[in-house]
Write an enzyme that holds these catalytic residues in place. Structure first.
Site, short mmCIF file in Angstrom:
data_model
loop_
_atom_site.label_atom_id
_atom_site.label_comp_id
_atom_site.label_asym_id
_atom_site.label_seq_id
_atom_site.Cartn_x
_atom_site.Cartn_y
_atom_site.Cartn_z
N ASP A 127 -45.58 -23.01 61.82
CA ASP A 127 -45.23 -24.36 62.57
C ASP A 127 -46.28 -25.01 62.95
OD1 ASP A 127 -44.06 -26.27 64.26
OD2 ASP A 127 -42.21 -25.05 64.22
N ASP A 128 -46.36 -26.08 62.54
CA ASP A 128 -47.68 -27.09 62.75
C ASP A 128 -47.69 -27.60 64.59
OD1 ASP A 128 -45.80 -28.93 62.48
OD2 ASP A 128 -47.04 -29.58 60.93
N ASP B 156 -33.71 30.95 20.63
CA ASP B 156 -35.09 30.31 20.07
C ASP B 156 -34.75 30.12 18.29
OD1 ASP B 156 -38.04 29.64 20.83
OD2 ASP B 156 -37.85 30.66 18.70
N ASN C 228 -41.35 22.13 10.46
CA ASN C 228 -42.22 20.95 10.90
C ASN C 228 -43.50 20.89 9.74
OD1 ASN C 228 -41.01 19.94 13.27
ND2 ASN C 228 -41.98 21.56 14.36
N ASP D 145 -37.24 17.23 14.45
CA ASP D 145 -36.63 16.72 15.59
C ASP D 145 -35.09 16.72 15.27
OD1 ASP D 145 -39.06 16.62 16.94
OD2 ASP D 145 -39.20 14.36 16.79
N GLU E 141 -38.55 24.67 20.99
CA GLU E 141 -37.36 24.93 20.21
C GLU E 141 -36.61 25.97 21.06
OE1 GLU E 141 -40.87 27.18 18.04
OE2 GLU E 141 -40.36 25.34 18.89
#
Length: 463
Positions: A9-10, A329, A337, A346, A372
């Site tokens: 506020d001024d 596993d 792979n 995948d 895996e």
């Protein structure tokens, strides 16, 4: 301190008067003599809320709000404009500019403090959501003050259906959100019956005004209103009642005779902020889910599985019922792979994970805990039952013949499994998760040594 509030506020006497009121309420007050000073102090000192005059020599309230919203670190900071006169046009202009609230002089202490408390509560809640969702200070993810036009659901609740319909009719030309009405003396009961909304507009009857705060608290505590916004509509301007409603659960309070354009703007602010908070909660839920889910297979990951297994062991010890723990596993998976590529690998992992998961019971645990490698835990499963289940899983994988895109022949894969049992101990000794996994791992190694595609029990089960 209750929070840090920047006063812009001024007029020095205005700043001093407001600072006195807020300091008594234990707020830390930062004064700013003009709009530019307010922006600089906000960037440097990070207040929780800005309380600004709508008219300052260097900029008006709309310019200040635009400057604040343009800075990512300040974009969701609540801004309340103080208007020099009580006119609907001035309040509407302030709300359209993006003010979180607009109040007029003279400002009643109780009402002012109640509105500030409500805004600060919501701001802190949103800030916590941003921090937890990882969007704090991130450009583009701050809550937009204007231009957010997602359609929300607003439900008008009144004891008299005609009053609700009347308010809906007044709001409809100015409100871009879905408006529904319900006539009931029991808003909480309406929620229990399935009523859902982003904002509930609750009309307080003149004859029941004294019950307003209690009903507001009950509505706020209702499970289905937990994240909804609530706007109370009072029959007439009463500072004491309005403050009580704000402190007991209302996000905003208006009077029934208010300009429908202003009510609609206030509802729009509540809808926008509620939907923004919903998006943050959704992101947080997604992030939490991602933290415990393996992105490749969709199974739970190790981070989720180990604490879960610990709880399952605790339950087994408490109920004196056996728990079978398996580590499975894939055999010769490296060859898949190396010869077919990681994309094919995948694909095979996903298919095997799905096959294993589909053949377990709903209360069994399966998780991917390595490349895996899978952890499987079967509550209330003795040695004979565990042997049958492990053998069945081996046969299912062996016979699966996994089709891989781009390959004519299915991939033949097998799985080896190591098993141990966690059983009640007469002496009360509780096997640890590490102990169980170590025993199952050693049994798995034995399965690999015996030619793979087989099941081996731990030489000494955890008991």
């Amino acid at each position: 301190m209750s929070g840090r509030i920047l006063i812009a506020d001024d007029v020095a006497t205005n700043r001093i008067a407001l600072k006195a009121k807020l300091s008594v309420a234990h707020y830390d007050v930062l004064p700013a003599a003009c709009g530019a000073d307010a922006i600089a102090r906000a960037e440097a000192e990070h207040p929780d809320l800005i309380l600004a005059s709508a008219r300052m020599a260097d900029m008006d309230g709309a310019d200040l709000i635009r400057a604040i919203r343009s800075r990512p670190a300040l974009a969701d900071l609540p801004v309340v404009l103080i208007l020099p006169g009580d006119t609907a046009a001035a309040r509407i202009a302030a709300l359209r500019a993006g003010a979180d609230d607009a109040i007029t002089k003279p400002v009643g202490d109780r009402m002012l403090l109640a509105r500030l408390r409500g805004l600060l509560r919501r701001h802190r809640g949103t800030r916590e959501l941003r921090i937890n969702a990882g969007t704090s200070g991130t450009p583009g993810l701050a809550e937009a003050a204007t231009g957010f036009d997602s359609r929300g659901r607003v439900a008008v609740i009144a004891a008299d259906q005609d009053r609700a319909l009347c308010l809906r009719t007044r709001l409809k030309p100015h409100c871009g959100h879905e408006l529904t009405t319900i006539g009931t003396h029991d808003p909480v009961g309406a929620l229990a019956s399935g009523l859902r909304a982003d904002v509930f507009v609750v009309m307080i009857g003149a004859d029941k005004a004294g019950d307003g705060p209690r009903r507001m608290a009950e509505l706020r505590a209702a499970p289905h209103a937990g994240h909804s916004r609530i706007v109370a509509v009072m029959p007439r301007e009463t500072e004491t009642l309005a403050a009580a409603l704000l402190d007991t659960g209302a996000d905003d309070v208006v009077t029934a005779g208010l300009d429908p354009r202003e009510i609609s703007l206030r509802l729009g602010t509540q809808v926008r902020q509620k939907l923004s908070a919903d998006r943050l909660r959704d992101r947080l839920r997604d992030d939490l889910r991602a933290s415990v889910i393996d992105p490749l297979t969709g199974l739970h990951n190790r981070r989720y599985a180990l604490p879960c297994l610990d709880r399952m062991v605790e339950a087994a010890m408490r109920t004196h019922r056996p728990l079978a723990v398996m580590v499975a596993d894939l055999d010769y998976f490296k060859r898949v792979n190396d010869t077919l590529g990681h994309a094919a690998g995948d694909h095979v992992l996903r298919k095997v994970a799905g096959l294993l998961g589909e053949n377990l019971r709903e209360h069994d645990l399966i998780a991917r805990i390595g490349g895996e490698e899978f952890l499987i835990a079967l509550p209330e499963t003795n040695r004979a039952q565990a042997r049958r289940m492990a053998g069945r899983l081996c046969r299912l994988v062996r016979r699966s013949g996994i089709e891989v895109p781009g390959r004519n022949e299915p991939v033949q894969i097998t799985v080896s499994i190591g098993v141990t049992l966690a059983r009640s101990d007469p002496e009360g000794t509780r096997p640890s998760v590490d102990m169980l996994l170590g025993q199952a791992d050693r049994a798995l190694y034995a399965s690999k040594a015996d030619g793979r595609n087989t099941v081996t029990f731990a030489a000494r089960t955890a008991a």
